[in-house]
Design a protein around this motif. Structure first.
Motif: not given
Ligand code: MIG
Length: 634
Positions: A188-216
């Protein structure tokens, strides 16, 4: 500049190079004590004195008439009755016949009665008698600020791309959803530079992990985003999940890097993943270890972070929960009269962020065992510092965006802050504006609020008006909470208007970034209250809903629903610049004084000072494409 020491203050490292201690008796303030407080400072204020400062807080640019407490709190209800938000910024500037700056450097609690009990009295009270007080006097407000900022050191410099537009949501649940949000902006031509990831990118909300199912496909996601000039900015929470086999936790436990209870056992608190331990951010070794944790994401090419829950926010402590579980059954029997009912209810509502819990765990700070409540206000600062110091070690040539929720002065050297969990309320749009100069004074230049509002339901007109302010704030992020209406600008009928406003932001970036850099380099502000620039103008000194942004333009946003214009005060002759979306459609010189200016939805008005100029870039989709050399001058 004078520096006074009272008692035995705990070092905060807000100030790195300290002037020598003044041994004379303090004359700027009256030193005393009260029944409740072992140490108080007070002064008489003139009827006309304005009190600026205190950084992140509710109410006015002029703080007079309320009571503020430095006690970093995770409280999502930023209403007028609040005394503290997420930060402690203990700097005040009394502006009147004299210009007096006051900084109370202590990691503990401080109460600021700014003409609340008695309108003409400023009273600062400390529950403990330990503090370093810095006082500074000069001929102008800005000179006082310059001295203070010189004292606390240069503010954090964010990368240029961090002046782009960012989209956030608690949460985008899968990498597919992230891709879709980004693609929709691009399509749509809407400028954008950043996309923020909130806590659900994490594996069981563990710091310094990524969710293997949803962010595999996390690694591929990062590189696909990079191709689109999108920086992914993941959240980092302070609490570390207790889980056998989770290597980061096990390492912290083995090395003794978590905060301890009085018996020396790891203190157990609840955050997102359930039982967690709190890294001892105040311990140098633990701090280096926690910072190294970011390597996991740095290695994947990540160059932006936001640090959350670092007041620290505690859902519960195991210790306190045990007491609650023991007592709760007894309420099942017998009558719940008013007293017993409230006892029961309070027991439940006081589980989170409980003051007793903050008195129940310990840090190892500079080799000493220190109870948390004595250094409470430093936790977010030292978490963020841990990351910043790690970036300097691990990726010295990478420019990293970082901002934190909790802060203390000193942290401004390492990162920015965002203004926390506001709501989709018109009053919070105005609060966003008012907080900008207060934060700038205290060194926090890279800042902004959740545009559109975090909690509660936004509306199309609020979104448009908030973007019309947000295009000026260094951090320009649209963020909203779980359970609220989706808030990406393309969800609204008026998407074209919103797109135009975001495009205008990109046209303004060269102007905004130079104002930002100047504020860093010259220890000055990016957002000025009118009274600081026009100190002899009695009307300008009382304006609470307009600001100067940089040295050249004034803004006067709309912050009321259904308003189609507003009264704007011009302290001098200025040219009204009217933008319809990104296009400049009107330039009208206006004489000094009050004017009613029409501002229909989608129009952004700026007021250019006489003899000044504004540079505008061409519209682009991301900062990477911005042409800094070919600018149009107005
Ligand atoms: O209180 O991670 O301020 O921006 O979306 C909820 C979830 C915890 C608070 C942050 C907010 C974030 C949310 N967090």
């Amino acid at each position: 500049m004078r520096r006074y020491v009272f008692g035995h203050p705990i070092e905060t490292e807000a100030v790195l190079e300290k002037p020598p201690v003044t041994t004379d008796v303090m004359t700027e303030l009256q030193v005393g004590a009260s029944e409740e407080f072992p140490l108080t400072f007070s002064m008489e204020m003139d009827e006309d004195d304005i009190v600026y400062g205190l950084g992140e807080n509710v109410r006015g640019i002029n703080k007079r008439g309320w009571l503020y407490t430095s006690h970093n709190s995770d409280d999502p209800n930023h209403d007028e009755g609040k005394h503290s938000l997420y930060a402690s910024h203990n700097f005040l500037l009394i502006s009147g016949k004299k210009h007096l700056g006051l900084f109370f450097d202590t990691p503990g609690e401080v109460l600021f009665d700014v003409g609340y009990q008695h309108y003409n009295q400023l009273v600062i009270s400390l529950p403990e008698g330990d503090v370093e007080v810095y006082t500074m006097e000069a001929d102008s407000d800005l000179e006082v600020i310059r001295q203070f900022r010189h004292l606390i050191g240069k503010s954090y410099r964010a990368p240029k791309w961090a002046f782009g537009y960012g989209q956030c949501r608690w949460s985008y649940m899968t990498s597919d959803e992230v891709r879709e949000v980004v693609q929709t902006h691009r399509k749509m031509g809407i400028p954008l530079d950043m996309l923020y990831l909130d806590i659900d990118y994490l594996d069981a909300y563990k710091d310094f992990t990524t969710n293997p199912k949803t962010f595999g496909d996390f690694d591929a996601l990062v590189s696909d985003m990079q191709k689109e000039h999108i920086h992914l900015v993941p959240i980092i929470d302070a609490g570390v999940k207790m889980e056998d086999g989770y290597d980061f936790y096990e390492e912290g436990k083995r090395k003794g890097y978590f905060c301890k209870d009085e018996n020396g056992e790891d203190f157990v608190v609840g955050v997102w993943p359930g039982d967690c331990c709190l890294p001892d951010m105040l311990n140098d070794e633990a701090r280096a270890w926690f910072g190294d944790g970011y390597k996991f994401l740095l290695d994947k090419g990540i160059d932006g972070f936001w640090n959350d829950m670092n007041e620290p926010a505690l859902f519960y402590s195991r210790k306190h929960l045990a007491e609650v579980f023991e007592q709760v059954g007894s309420f099942a029997e017998g009558n719940l009269d008013i007293q017993r009912f409230f006892e029961f209810k309070d027991m439940m509502t006081q589980i989170s962020n409980n003051e007793e819990d903050y008195k129940s765990f310990y840090h190892n700070y500079k080799g000493q065992k220190i109870r948390h409540d004595k250094v409470h206000n430093l936790y977010g600062y030292y978490m963020t510092r841990s990351a910043s110091e790690a970036f300097a070690r691990l990726v010295p040539n990478r420019e990293v965006l970082m901002f934190s929720r909790s802060s203390y002065i000193g942290m401004h050297r390492y990162a920015g802050i965002w203004q926390g969990d506001n709501k989709s309320w018109w009053s919070h749009l105005l609060m966003n504006l008012k907080m900008m100069p207060s934060l700038n004074m205290c060194g926090f230049l890279y800042t902004g609020a959740d545009l559109g509002g975090f909690g509660d339901q936004t509306t199309e007109d609020l979104m448009i008006r908030w973007l019309s302010l947000g295009i000026f704030t260094p951090l320009m992020r649209n963020h909203s909470a779980m359970g609220t209406r989706m808030q990406e600008v393309y969800r609204f009928d008026a998407v074209e208007k919103m797109k135009g406003i975001i495009q205008l932001r990109y046209r303004l970036i060269p102007y905004l970034y130079q104002a930002y850099e100047k504020a860093i380099n010259e220890d000055t502000m990016m957002f000025y209250p009118l009274g600081m620039v026009y100190p002899t103008d009695a009307i300008a000194r009382r304006v609470e809903d307009q600001l100067l942004v940089g040295d050249d333009v004034m803004i006067a946003p709309i912050y009321e629903q259904n308003a189609v214009g507003r009264v704007v005060y011009l302290p001098e002759e200025m040219t009204l610049l009217r933008f319809r979306g990104a296009e400049l459609v009107e330039q009208t010189p206006l004489p000094a004084g009050h004017h009613y200016v029409e501002m229909p939805l989608g129009d952004v008005c700026m007021f250019l000072r006489d003899g000044h100029q504004l540079q505008l870039a061409r519209i682009v989709d991301s900062v990477a494409d911005l042409d800094w050399d070919n600018l149009t001058f107005v």
